[in-house]
Design an enzyme around this catalytic site. Sequence first.
Site, short mmCIF file in Angstrom:
data_model
loop_
_atom_site.label_atom_id
_atom_site.label_comp_id
_atom_site.label_asym_id
_atom_site.label_seq_id
_atom_site.Cartn_x
_atom_site.Cartn_y
_atom_site.Cartn_z
N TYR A 91 10.82 24.24 18.17
CA TYR A 91 10.96 22.97 17.44
C TYR A 91 11.38 21.80 18.31
CZ TYR A 91 10.20 25.51 13.13
OH TYR A 91 9.63 26.26 12.14
N ILE A 92 12.23 22.04 19.30
CA ILE A 92 12.64 20.95 20.19
C ILE A 92 11.58 20.80 21.27
CG2 ILE A 92 14.36 20.19 21.87
CD1 ILE A 92 16.44 21.79 20.31
#
Length: 910
Positions: free
Chosen positions: A868-869
């Site tokens: 996600y990052i």
Amino acid sequence: MSSSDEDEMPLARRPRKSGGRVVLPDKIDPAVDRQMEEESMEIDAAHAPGIAIDPAKASKVINGTSGKRKAAMKPTVKDESDSDNEPLSKRRRTVNGISRHQLSDESDDSDAIPLKSSRAKKPAKPKEQSESDFEADDSDIPLQKLSKEKKEIEKAASKQAKKEKATPKTKVTPKAKAANKRKPKDESPSDASDSDVPIAKQRKTASAKKGKAVKKEEDEEPTPVKGKKAKVKVEEAAPKKTAKGKGKAKDEEAPSPEGEDEDAEGYKWWLAEQGDGKQKWETLQHSGVMFPPPYEVLPTNIKMKYNGVPIVLSPEAEEVAGFMAALLEADQAKDQKFIENFFADWKEVLKKFGGAKDQNGKTIKIESYDKCDFRPMFEYFTAQKEAKKAMSNVEKKALKAEKEKVEEPYQYCQWNGRKEKVGNFRVEPPGLFRGRGEHPKRGMLKLRVQPEQITLNIGKEATVPPPPKGHKWGNIVHNQTASWLAMWTENINNNVKYVMLAVTSSLKGQSDFKKYEKARELKKHIDKIRRDYTRDLSDKQTMIRQRATAIYLIDKFALRAGNEKGDDEADTVGCCSLRYEHITLEEPNLVHFKFLGKDSIQFDQLYTVDKQVFKNLRIFKKAPKAPGDDLFDRIQTKHINEWFKDYMEGLSAKVFRTYNASWTMQKELAEMKNVGTVAQKYAAYNEANKKVAILCNHQRTKSKMHDTQMEKKMYEIKALMYQKWRLKKMILDLEPKLKKKKPEYFRPDAEIDNDEWIREHQEWLVEEEKKKIEKKFAKENEKLLENGEKEMKATELKTRLGVLNDMKKEFTKENSSGKVAAVGKSPSVEKFEEQIAKIEEKVQTRISMMKDKENTSEVSLGTSKINYIDPRLSVVFCKRFGVPLEKIFAKALRDKFKWAIESVDENWEF
């Protein structure tokens, strides 16, 4: 709502039923809308500042909850309906051990088991704490603070988006402009959503179709991608330089032409023109798939027993029995559903392959699992494992080399003339299906996959790899639009399994790159999306209002979109598949979510929502709805994603999670200071990652070994303190007068100021020294044997162990005299002080690591960091603060994110 009231209601406004589930009417009844509004105004008046809150009013729970909340638990809620740009509304959550009034506006929206809350009852300590705090500290950032911080993050994101809109854009062709133009809002619901066929029935039909395995055409992509794929231009591959000079990328040489014979390691695809995703390859050559080895029957003396009698099984039945025997002391052996499914499938195998017989050949009918004794097989498997562990290093290396030799042909393929690594080239071996969580099919038999079931995808001019002897491939295709190398259908869920390129390949890297670029693009559209769905929260059409409410929950609380599950799948839900019983409404505007989320992890949270959202949820739960009925009975995930596509091509609910995660990390990086040791900086990174994980619902249950690991780390720290204390004693041996000048300096640390612990530690040191000597002796003997020399005798080991007696005598003398003799070559005070300083640095590093591990014990950092990052943010962190990339990404991840590592510098921004 009574039955008489329902009879008098206009047909279009009556709740409809289908398949036993209640479905809301097409339009929201204005009378119901007004009633909810009036009740909301009464609640607001009761909670006005300075006015006592009516306990009965405050504790009232709406639409199906057990019991009333105590008056002491009533919260004061701030209206946030006018905060269009805020990504997360202030929220509350319920976790074990914390009373509701203690949980003011939090942002912990986990889809895993909530964080333990024993620490949350204590006042939060400042972020910077003394390094001498050895116990599990209370330095977790309060979750209500995370909510406020994320609002600041989203405001910053909104400002950044406006800046980017103001920058000159690349010229858009009329055709592209027409494609990106937002469709006008349809005042009436679509046919799919406003049909007389309710969503519940639509879902059942879709589920039934999904359950049937349909053979695909040879030249068809098994998993077609819906919608158009956006072209990624060259300038997107290398981040642009903003007006402030941020986002600068490294200048690289132009890549080699596509198709040139070079390895993936030297192919910098992120600097090349990205295709439209239609044709994946021109040439493709690979070695097929690697099958698991055939089953080897057990020795004749190893037999399972039935009702105390050893039984003889066919190899096929024995293999399946062995699957259960291997799990005899695992949790599955106590799971009744697992056992039930296994036993049913095993009996079918017994029936097909001749059943069970005793030693005399007499048939034995297997009817009860409780009479089955798999212990002899389990003990045999355990002995085999122990024997493998006890193998010498020479034997282990030989076994590993043999294994690598067999696997080598399958590990790489030639993709457009480049050597690319293949990912899962092994065919799954047979076994018992475990599933995730409470999967209804757990324990069922996964059959051995045969070559006849496998389809290979390979170039027309390539050499087709030979199948195993006596077999043939199921099919050979030349699908250049497919990225898989092989495929087959497993027998449990009829899911198609694919052999793909490894995560380190250029194809996978391009997929990751496009995903994060898509999240970056969302910055430009997020404000309009939020304005529009906020407007739709009051729409007259039920479908539109449900869709807006679901999007609100997805955006504000990072709920997954969710899809309907079949009866043979685990009952996990997301936003769109929530049912009546999954939420409880509590005045004035609190919503308690409780359901099984992804991977069957319990989601149990209490959130504060916008008043209009609360009103909508009351309407969606209004009688005659009851447990089992869909909360959002007019929408599915596809309706939300279709609405998203009107704003931005390729936008889906998952993009919001990626966007929020990356923006949160961007904000955290901007606030970090370049101070402290590498360990302290790494802890700061994990703290930032922890905030992202919490905001994205990435939590986990504390490991069973966590407390043991923490005790071990604490012991290691105390061992270092003991070394430091002995060195100080050696200083006093050289300069006794220093004790009066620096009495505090020469006192032992509080953690080791215990004579009993010191004696126990000395015994431990002697035992550890013994292990080292024995290990070194064994290693030297192995090396001698490798070189064809004669190994050392046991007397040599005995001589070496003589040093242990000297250690014991030395410790005894130290304990009685309280003095430690200075040792070493040319001992001096300065040398000992240097050693003490180094040990102190080690102690502080270990303390920092210990605190970091404790603070992240119930948060899954890996999911957010890997998926996600934006990995470029992690690279920026390492380059900006001088932290080795190895601390953040393991070797496999460094290969996976090579494109991110080589494409940005320390000034790049998401």
